[in-house]
Design a protein around this motif. Structure first.
Motif: not given
Length: 386
Positions: A40-46
């Motif tokens: 995942x990328x961080x924006x996908x998670x957050x």
């Protein structure tokens, strides 16, 4: 979000046994599968998972506040009439919650869609909190993953802190489950260990060894009074057991609290839709007793209010009904939810389980299957963030 194929660690099975993860295989088939991982990328998670988890949880709490004041909603949710005051009082007392897990369809592109809320007895907490974190650390240390890789996973630390918050003065807490079901017993052992780290004194009692003393108070197998207890045993069964009647007078703190009987109920799905129709993280849903379910047409998912591991869940696609796993839940009231297949990567369907501890999002665990319904045989696969 991408499905990757890392090389499994040599000897990971021995490590699993060493740290108590003894159910890594089921009938010879892998449950834990580290030949697959999701990046995942961080924006996908957050933005894609963490933020919707917090928002949906707040919506669920608002629903509980409404339901405990409504006989109509308690009836729709099939809360036993004799226990409704007990469930409502647990909410009005602000009885604390330890944890819960939303199950999402999420592909990294469109918004996460809520399938259900495992609010009372969610499992896979150990493999999420511990074993996939050990996998991440070792893969980073060997260079198999970048040194700056991360994981959405603060479940272990948050659970310890949550135990401290619930029991600020420490003390004696009972933990209970079916002693003979390995996964449940090992999961409870993990939670006992977290309680010790939080300064508590845990004591295990098999669920079928709990009894009543002459004063109508619950006691363990050694006749010690149970004043606080974590139980891996669902409220929909507890409220229908012979021992349901003494619960309101038992003076016992229970984790999860009785108001979770409202949220660990697929009836919240049409109720959430009724209150937040069109919300990007919800799927259209109706009680089967509501004529509006016809809006879904000939494609929908039929779910009993209470079921586990995909049992008695029916996928109906353009009028064609897929094979149903019989689990003994078929005679309950049902809901219908819009048919929305999980995302498919390399022929495998994946579900994201998003954890809460108290009111805080705390991490994710992923399950894969060749079929569209997650079952007890569905594989657990790790994830990482870059």
């Amino acid at each position: 979000m991408e499905r990757t194929r890392p090389t499994p660690r040599p000897g990971w099975q021995a490590l699993a046994e060493q740290v108590g993860f003894t159910w890594h295989h089921d009938s010879g088939k892998p449950y834990w599968d580290e030949s697959v991982a999701y990046r995942f990328t961080l924006p996908e998670i957050e933005d894609g998972i963490e933020a919707p988890t917090a928002e949906l949880h707040a919506m669920c709490l608002d629903l509980v506040a409404e339901a405990v004041e409504s006989e109509r909603l308690m009836t729709l949710l099939d809360i036993p009439e004799a226990s409704r005051d007990y469930v409502a009082d647990s909410w009005k007392r602000s009885d604390p919650s330890l944890y819960g897990r939303f199950d999402f369809a999420y592909d990294g592109q469109g918004p996460a869609k809520l399938y259900e809320y495992n609010a009372d007895t969610p499992t896979s907490v150990y493999e999420t909190a511990v074993f996939q974190w050990l996998w991440l650390e070792e893969q980073m240390s060997t260079g198999a993953l970048p040194a700056n890789a991360d994981q959405f996973n603060s479940l272990h630390e948050k659970l310890v802190e949550r135990f401290r918050t619930i029991f600020p003065n420490g003390g004696f807490v009972h933990f209970s489950s079916d002693a003979d079901f390995v996964e449940d017993r090992q999961t409870v052992r993990f939670l006992e260990d977290l309680a010790k780290q939080a300064g508590l004194d845990p004591e295990f009692v098999p669920i079928d060894h709990i009894g009543l003393n002459a004063d109508g108070r619950f006691v363990d197998q050694n006749n010690y009074l149970i004043q606080a207890m974590f139980k891996l045993y669902p409220w929909e069964q507890m409220l229908r057991d012979d021992y349901a009647e003494p619960l309101p007078r038992a003076e016992m703190t229970v984790l999860e609290p009785a108001w979770k009987a409202i949220l660990s109920n697929k009836g919240i799905l049409p109720l959430l839709w009724e209150r937040h129709a069109g919300h990007p993280n919800l799927l259209e849903a109706y009680f089967e007793s509501d004529p509006q379910h016809e809006k879904l047409g000939s494609s929908y998912v039929r779910k009993p209010l209470f079921s586990r591991e995909g049992a008695n869940v029916a996928l109906v696609d353009k009028g064609r009904r897929a094979k149903v796993l019989e689990g003994g839940y078929g005679d309950q009231p049902h809901i219908r939810q819009a048919l929305h297949a999980p995302p498919r990567f390399d022929g495998a369907y994946v579900i994201v389980g998003s954890w809460l501890v108290g009111d805080q999002p705390a991490g994710i665990g992923l399950r894969e299957d060749r079929g569209r319904i997650t079952r007890n045989t569905s594989r657990f696969v790790p994830h990482y963030i870059v």
